[in-house]
Design a protein around this motif. Structure first.
Motif, PDB file in Angstrom:
ATOM      1  N   VAL A  34       0.837  -1.199   0.000  1.00 17.91           N
ATOM      2  CA  VAL A  34       0.000   0.000   0.000  1.00 17.91           C
ATOM      3  C   VAL A  34       0.874   1.252   0.000  1.00 17.91           C
ATOM      4  N   SER A  35       1.878   1.277   0.855  1.00 13.55           N
ATOM      5  CA  SER A  35       2.702   2.469   1.007  1.00 13.55           C
ATOM      6  C   SER A  35       3.988   2.131   1.753  1.00 13.55           C
ATOM      7  N   GLN A 106      -5.859  -4.253   1.895  1.00 18.05           N
ATOM      8  CA  GLN A 106      -5.264  -2.996   1.453  1.00 18.05           C
ATOM      9  C   GLN A 106      -6.231  -1.826   1.603  1.00 18.05           C
ATOM     10  N   GLU A 107      -7.521  -2.055   1.411  1.00 19.14           N
ATOM     11  CA  GLU A 107      -8.512  -0.995   1.652  1.00 19.14           C
ATOM     12  C   GLU A 107      -8.497  -0.573   3.122  1.00 19.14           C
ATOM     13  N   ARG A 110      -5.304   1.490   3.664  1.00 19.19           N
ATOM     14  CA  ARG A 110      -5.459   2.833   3.064  1.00 19.19           C
ATOM     15  C   ARG A 110      -6.405   3.711   3.897  1.00 19.19           C
TER      16      ARG A 110
END
Length: 130
Positions: A34-35, A106-107, A110
């Motif tokens: 994701v990051s 991942q949602e 985020r």
């Protein structure tokens, strides 16, 4: 038996039953995708934690499931997408025989990154408007 203290997420994973290690590494990668530059890895409450401006998500391996701990706000927002999982206030149980839902995880990540970033920005706004 006293629980062992771990210094890193990789050390935590390495000390789990071998049949769970690949899945735990997969979960770690799903989260980091994701990051990866913005997320700090650490151990908090003796379990793997991903942090940026606050706790983004924790996870822990249990005998029959992985406990995923995105916090109560994420559970409320994603309630409809979590109907196939056992949940509680801030916890999702992913049975060991279920595949990891990469897009859902991942949602959640985020969502928490954005939520925590907005918290920081609103604090900064408070200080600049005073």
């Amino acid at each position: 038996m006293k629980e062992k203290d771990f210094n890193t997420i990789d050390e935590y994973i390495a000390n789990q039953d071998k049949m769970f290690q690949k899945r735990l590494h997969e979960l770690k990668q799903i989260i980091l995708e994701v990051s990866p530059l913005q997320i700090q890895e650490k151990i908090s409450y003796r379990i793997p934690t991903f942090w940026r401006n606050g706790n983004i998500i924790h996870f822990a391996q249990h005998a029959k499931h992985i406990g995923l701990y995105p916090g109560p706000e994420a559970i409320k927002v994603y309630k409809e997408k979590l109907v196939n999982y056992k949940t509680s206030k801030g916890t999702i149980q992913i049975p060991n025989h279920h595949p990891l839902d990469k897009s859902l995880i991942q949602e959640l990540v985020r969502f928490n990154i954005e939520r925590l970033e907005n918290k920081v920005l609103s604090r900064q706004d408070e200080h600049t408007t005073k």
